[in-house]
Design a protein around this motif. Sequence first.
Motif, PDB file in Angstrom:
ATOM      1  N   SER A  43      61.647  -6.714  53.953  1.00 27.80           N
ATOM      2  CA  SER A  43      61.050  -5.710  54.838  1.00 27.80           C
ATOM      3  C   SER A  43      61.740  -5.671  56.196  1.00 27.80           C
ATOM      4  CB  SER A  43      59.553  -5.991  55.019  1.00 27.80           C
ATOM      5  OG  SER A  43      59.331  -7.308  55.496  1.00 27.80           O
ATOM      6  N   HIS A  44      62.865  -6.375  56.326  1.00 24.47           N
ATOM      7  CA  HIS A  44      63.532  -6.463  57.633  1.00 24.47           C
ATOM      8  C   HIS A  44      64.102  -5.130  58.084  1.00 24.47           C
ATOM      9  CE1 HIS A  44      67.666  -6.357  55.975  1.00 24.47           C
ATOM     10  NE2 HIS A  44      67.143  -7.019  54.967  1.00 24.47           N
ATOM     11  N   GLN A  45      64.342  -4.204  57.129  1.00 21.68           N
ATOM     12  CA  GLN A  45      64.910  -2.915  57.504  1.00 21.68           C
ATOM     13  C   GLN A  45      63.880  -1.993  58.160  1.00 21.68           C
ATOM     14  OE1 GLN A  45      68.434  -2.102  54.433  1.00 21.68           O
ATOM     15  NE2 GLN A  45      66.552  -2.627  53.370  1.00 21.68           N
ATOM     16  N   VAL A  46      62.624  -2.428  58.134  1.00 17.61           N
ATOM     17  CA  VAL A  46      61.558  -1.682  58.799  1.00 17.61           C
ATOM     18  C   VAL A  46      60.932  -2.510  59.917  1.00 17.61           C
ATOM     19  CG1 VAL A  46      59.327  -0.527  58.516  1.00 17.61           C
ATOM     20  CG2 VAL A  46      61.070  -0.333  56.726  1.00 17.61           C
ATOM     21  N   PHE A  47      60.675  -3.791  59.642  1.00 21.38           N
ATOM     22  CA  PHE A  47      59.929  -4.627  60.587  1.00 21.38           C
ATOM     23  C   PHE A  47      60.780  -5.693  61.291  1.00 21.38           C
ATOM     24  CE2 PHE A  47      56.569  -3.099  57.663  1.00 21.38           C
ATOM     25  CZ  PHE A  47      55.788  -2.448  58.605  1.00 21.38           C
ATOM     26  N   GLY A  48      62.091  -5.591  61.203  1.00 23.02           N
ATOM     27  CA  GLY A  48      62.954  -6.498  61.952  1.00 23.02           C
ATOM     28  C   GLY A  48      63.367  -7.728  61.173  1.00 23.02           C
ATOM     29  N   ASP A  49      64.385  -8.413  61.682  1.00 25.17           N
ATOM     30  CA  ASP A  49      64.995  -9.539  60.973  1.00 25.17           C
ATOM     31  C   ASP A  49      64.013 -10.663  60.668  1.00 25.17           C
ATOM     32  OD1 ASP A  49      67.372  -8.197  61.005  1.00 25.17           O
ATOM     33  OD2 ASP A  49      68.193  -9.272  62.734  1.00 25.17           O
ATOM     34  N   LYS A  98      56.555   2.682  62.899  1.00 26.03           N
ATOM     35  CA  LYS A  98      57.736   2.154  62.206  1.00 26.03           C
ATOM     36  C   LYS A  98      57.828   2.705  60.784  1.00 26.03           C
ATOM     37  CE  LYS A  98      57.979  -2.112  64.901  1.00 26.03           C
ATOM     38  NZ  LYS A  98      57.931  -3.591  64.890  1.00 26.03           N
ATOM     39  N   LEU A  99      56.681   2.875  60.141  1.00 23.61           N
ATOM     40  CA  LEU A  99      56.667   3.436  58.797  1.00 23.61           C
ATOM     41  C   LEU A  99      56.958   4.934  58.815  1.00 23.61           C
ATOM     42  CD1 LEU A  99      53.556   1.614  57.297  1.00 23.61           C
ATOM     43  CD2 LEU A  99      55.936   1.275  56.619  1.00 23.61           C
ATOM     44  N   VAL A 100      56.366   5.643  59.756  1.00 23.80           N
ATOM     45  CA  VAL A 100      56.545   7.093  59.846  1.00 23.80           C
ATOM     46  C   VAL A 100      58.012   7.439  60.031  1.00 23.80           C
ATOM     47  CG1 VAL A 100      56.082   9.118  61.299  1.00 23.80           C
ATOM     48  CG2 VAL A 100      54.228   7.561  60.698  1.00 23.80           C
ATOM     49  N   ASP A 101      58.734   6.586  60.742  1.00 14.70           N
ATOM     50  CA  ASP A 101      60.158   6.818  60.991  1.00 14.70           C
ATOM     51  C   ASP A 101      60.979   6.771  59.707  1.00 14.70           C
ATOM     52  OD1 ASP A 101      62.369   7.204  62.805  1.00 14.70           O
ATOM     53  OD2 ASP A 101      62.921   5.122  62.376  1.00 14.70           O
ATOM     54  N   LYS A 102      60.450   6.099  58.670  1.00 16.41           N
ATOM     55  CA  LYS A 102      61.202   5.918  57.427  1.00 16.41           C
ATOM     56  C   LYS A 102      60.675   6.762  56.267  1.00 16.41           C
ATOM     57  CE  LYS A 102      63.678   2.581  59.268  1.00 16.41           C
ATOM     58  NZ  LYS A 102      65.131   2.744  59.546  1.00 16.41           N
ATOM     59  N   LEU A 103      59.374   7.081  56.302  1.00 17.24           N
ATOM     60  CA  LEU A 103      58.763   7.788  55.182  1.00 17.24           C
ATOM     61  C   LEU A 103      59.042   9.287  55.247  1.00 17.24           C
ATOM     62  CD1 LEU A 103      55.267   6.066  54.992  1.00 17.24           C
ATOM     63  CD2 LEU A 103      57.269   5.612  53.566  1.00 17.24           C
ATOM     64  N   ALA A 104      58.919   9.929  54.083  1.00 15.04           N
ATOM     65  CA  ALA A 104      59.027  11.385  54.039  1.00 15.04           C
ATOM     66  C   ALA A 104      57.826  11.990  54.753  1.00 15.04           C
ATOM     67  CB  ALA A 104      59.073  11.848  52.592  1.00 15.04           C
ATOM     68  N   LYS A 155      64.860  23.452  42.921  1.00 14.83           N
ATOM     69  CA  LYS A 155      63.690  23.670  43.761  1.00 14.83           C
ATOM     70  C   LYS A 155      62.768  22.458  43.747  1.00 14.83           C
ATOM     71  CE  LYS A 155      59.813  26.834  44.495  1.00 14.83           C
ATOM     72  NZ  LYS A 155      59.088  28.041  44.003  1.00 14.83           N
ATOM     73  N   GLY A 156      62.440  21.968  44.924  1.00 12.52           N
ATOM     74  CA  GLY A 156      61.516  20.852  45.067  1.00 12.52           C
ATOM     75  C   GLY A 156      62.155  19.479  44.977  1.00 12.52           C
ATOM     76  N   PHE A 157      63.435  19.422  44.576  1.00 16.53           N
ATOM     77  CA  PHE A 157      64.047  18.097  44.398  1.00 16.53           C
ATOM     78  C   PHE A 157      64.290  17.397  45.731  1.00 16.53           C
ATOM     79  CE2 PHE A 157      67.769  15.271  43.937  1.00 16.53           C
ATOM     80  CZ  PHE A 157      67.201  14.356  43.069  1.00 16.53           C
ATOM     81  N   LYS A 158      64.647  18.150  46.761  1.00 16.49           N
ATOM     82  CA  LYS A 158      64.918  17.530  48.058  1.00 16.49           C
ATOM     83  C   LYS A 158      63.675  16.801  48.567  1.00 16.49           C
ATOM     84  CE  LYS A 158      66.654  18.502  52.716  1.00 16.49           C
ATOM     85  NZ  LYS A 158      67.212  19.551  53.620  1.00 16.49           N
ATOM     86  N   GLU A 159      62.509  17.445  48.459  1.00 15.77           N
ATOM     87  CA  GLU A 159      61.265  16.833  48.917  1.00 15.77           C
ATOM     88  C   GLU A 159      60.908  15.619  48.061  1.00 15.77           C
ATOM     89  OE1 GLU A 159      61.705  20.807  50.398  1.00 15.77           O
ATOM     90  OE2 GLU A 159      61.731  20.074  48.336  1.00 15.77           O
ATOM     91  N   TYR A 160      61.140  15.730  46.748  1.00 22.82           N
ATOM     92  CA  TYR A 160      60.885  14.596  45.845  1.00 22.82           C
ATOM     93  C   TYR A 160      61.808  13.427  46.196  1.00 22.82           C
ATOM     94  CZ  TYR A 160      61.211  11.749  41.630  1.00 22.82           C
ATOM     95  OH  TYR A 160      61.252  10.686  40.754  1.00 22.82           O
ATOM     96  N   HIS A 161      63.072  13.731  46.415  1.00 27.92           N
ATOM     97  CA  HIS A 161      64.039  12.671  46.719  1.00 27.92           C
ATOM     98  C   HIS A 161      63.724  11.989  48.049  1.00 27.92           C
ATOM     99  CE1 HIS A 161      67.780  10.465  46.881  1.00 27.92           C
ATOM    100  NE2 HIS A 161      67.968  10.930  48.100  1.00 27.92           N
ATOM    101  N   GLN A 162      63.228  12.725  49.016  1.00 27.61           N
ATOM    102  CA  GLN A 162      62.858  12.127  50.305  1.00 27.61           C
ATOM    103  C   GLN A 162      61.782  11.062  50.120  1.00 27.61           C
ATOM    104  OE1 GLN A 162      61.929  15.767  52.529  1.00 27.61           O
ATOM    105  NE2 GLN A 162      63.607  15.302  53.926  1.00 27.61           N
ATOM    106  N   ARG A 163      60.903  11.260  49.166  1.00 27.88           N
ATOM    107  CA  ARG A 163      59.864  10.262  48.891  1.00 27.88           C
ATOM    108  C   ARG A 163      60.421   9.108  48.067  1.00 27.88           C
ATOM    109  NH1 ARG A 163      57.091  15.298  48.380  1.00 27.88           N
ATOM    110  NH2 ARG A 163      57.292  15.334  46.107  1.00 27.88           N
ATOM    111  N   LEU A 164      61.272   9.438  47.106  1.00 29.43           N
ATOM    112  CA  LEU A 164      61.842   8.422  46.219  1.00 29.43           C
ATOM    113  C   LEU A 164      62.745   7.444  46.970  1.00 29.43           C
ATOM    114  CD1 LEU A 164      62.423   7.353  43.328  1.00 29.43           C
ATOM    115  CD2 LEU A 164      64.231   9.084  43.176  1.00 29.43           C
ATOM    116  N   ARG A 165      63.554   7.958  47.873  1.00 28.60           N
ATOM    117  CA  ARG A 165      64.562   7.124  48.526  1.00 28.60           C
ATOM    118  C   ARG A 165      63.959   6.039  49.408  1.00 28.60           C
ATOM    119  NH1 ARG A 165      67.160  11.151  53.162  1.00 28.60           N
ATOM    120  NH2 ARG A 165      65.320  11.259  54.516  1.00 28.60           N
ATOM    121  N   THR A 166      62.686   6.166  49.794  1.00 29.18           N
ATOM    122  CA  THR A 166      62.078   5.151  50.660  1.00 29.18           C
ATOM    123  C   THR A 166      62.054   3.778  49.992  1.00 29.18           C
ATOM    124  OG1 THR A 166      59.845   5.708  49.874  1.00 29.18           O
ATOM    125  CG2 THR A 166      60.639   6.846  51.830  1.00 29.18           C
ATOM    126  N   PHE A 167      62.130   3.718  48.669  1.00 31.74           N
ATOM    127  CA  PHE A 167      62.093   2.429  47.976  1.00 31.74           C
ATOM    128  C   PHE A 167      63.326   1.567  48.277  1.00 31.74           C
ATOM    129  CE2 PHE A 167      59.013   4.700  45.270  1.00 31.74           C
ATOM    130  CZ  PHE A 167      57.985   3.759  45.254  1.00 31.74           C
TER     131      PHE A 167
END
Length: 410
Positions: A43-49, A98-104, A155-167
Amino acid sequence: MEDSVTARLKSLVVNSNDALEFKMIRKVQDLEDDGTTFKPEMSHQVFGDSETIFGYRDLKIKLYYSAGSLETYVGVSYSEKICKDSYEGIEADEILPKLVDKLAPKFHESIDSFTESLKKDENFRPHGELLHAFTLDDNGSARHFEVYKADMSYKGFKEYHQRLRTFVLWYIDAANFVDVDDDLWHYFTMFEKYDGKVGSPHYATIGFATVYQYYAYPRNTRPRIAQVLILPPFQGMGLGADLLRAIYREYVGRNEVKDITVEDPSVNFQRIRDFVDALNCSTLSSFSKENLLQPFNKSMAEEAREKLKINKKQARRVYEILRFRITDLSNEKEYREYRLIVKKRLNLPYKREQQDFKKLQAALKNLDKRQTNIALPPKEQRYEALEKEYRILEEAYKKVVERLQDEIQL
């Protein structure tokens, strides 16, 4: 001794990996089912080292996704949050920003609205072109999976991918979100197809991969696999190999594709790649048992590239795996010959370093007749390092060979 205030402050430091919990929700009952919960690897990429969050007791951060369309719920709960007035102005870490900055965008903060959004999965269908469908036997029960290739024109893939990539933030170290405006990115997604209400098909997201189309002179491309992830609830089922096979199917038959590369593969993905490539190469004539007993040669590299789009470096690695598989480890002469072949390859960078060092020494002597203090490590130290490097590699090869045993007939 620590004073009571210091001790109390330390007790309010939470490990962010422990606080986070994920779910992939297929039905409302999954919300209360602890068996559907999985945790992050990092979780360091969101909450620090330090991967810590300060100022809370009994902290829980819930990230729930609808299984198909990946509608997202974010919930934060705790039994106590530090009050700055009580601790000389010390404040608790802010979590949601911190989460909002990364989530879709457009995620749910209300569990009720998230529960209502689960209905969208009844009509969700994967975006893109179906590349590969297969069935696995799971303790007598058939499970069906499909792999799709898409791009941002769907159609709709960009929005789907924005959610998927957060993993990737929680499972791929040093991860970056790809530039969705760059048309050279290709996207591969894997789904489980299962029966929903009244027998209609539903789809659950299983994993994904991203591939970039690099240019190769003069009129070729060199696809590079960048990110590959099978979500934790579905790991250990061999699905990573099936996702890689689907990617290969997309590119192997294309004349313009020179070869397929991988960007900084993880240990786990390299093992999957080794398995799939070794299995495929075992069908090639240049990798026959008779040829494997000979040194790695040009015909192996060329056939692997022409028929399977495997680059030379990976073809050499596959040769070593397949040769290790047919090597009688109880035969000291045969085993020693194999070790020497691999160590000779591992030692090539050191040989080049020696040559460069000699050139540097000669140049320095011409400039300054005085003795220089530059020196390479002693040979004994190099031999120890080489032996350690070989042992690590052999252990990796053993794992691949064990998986190959049921797939390749001698």
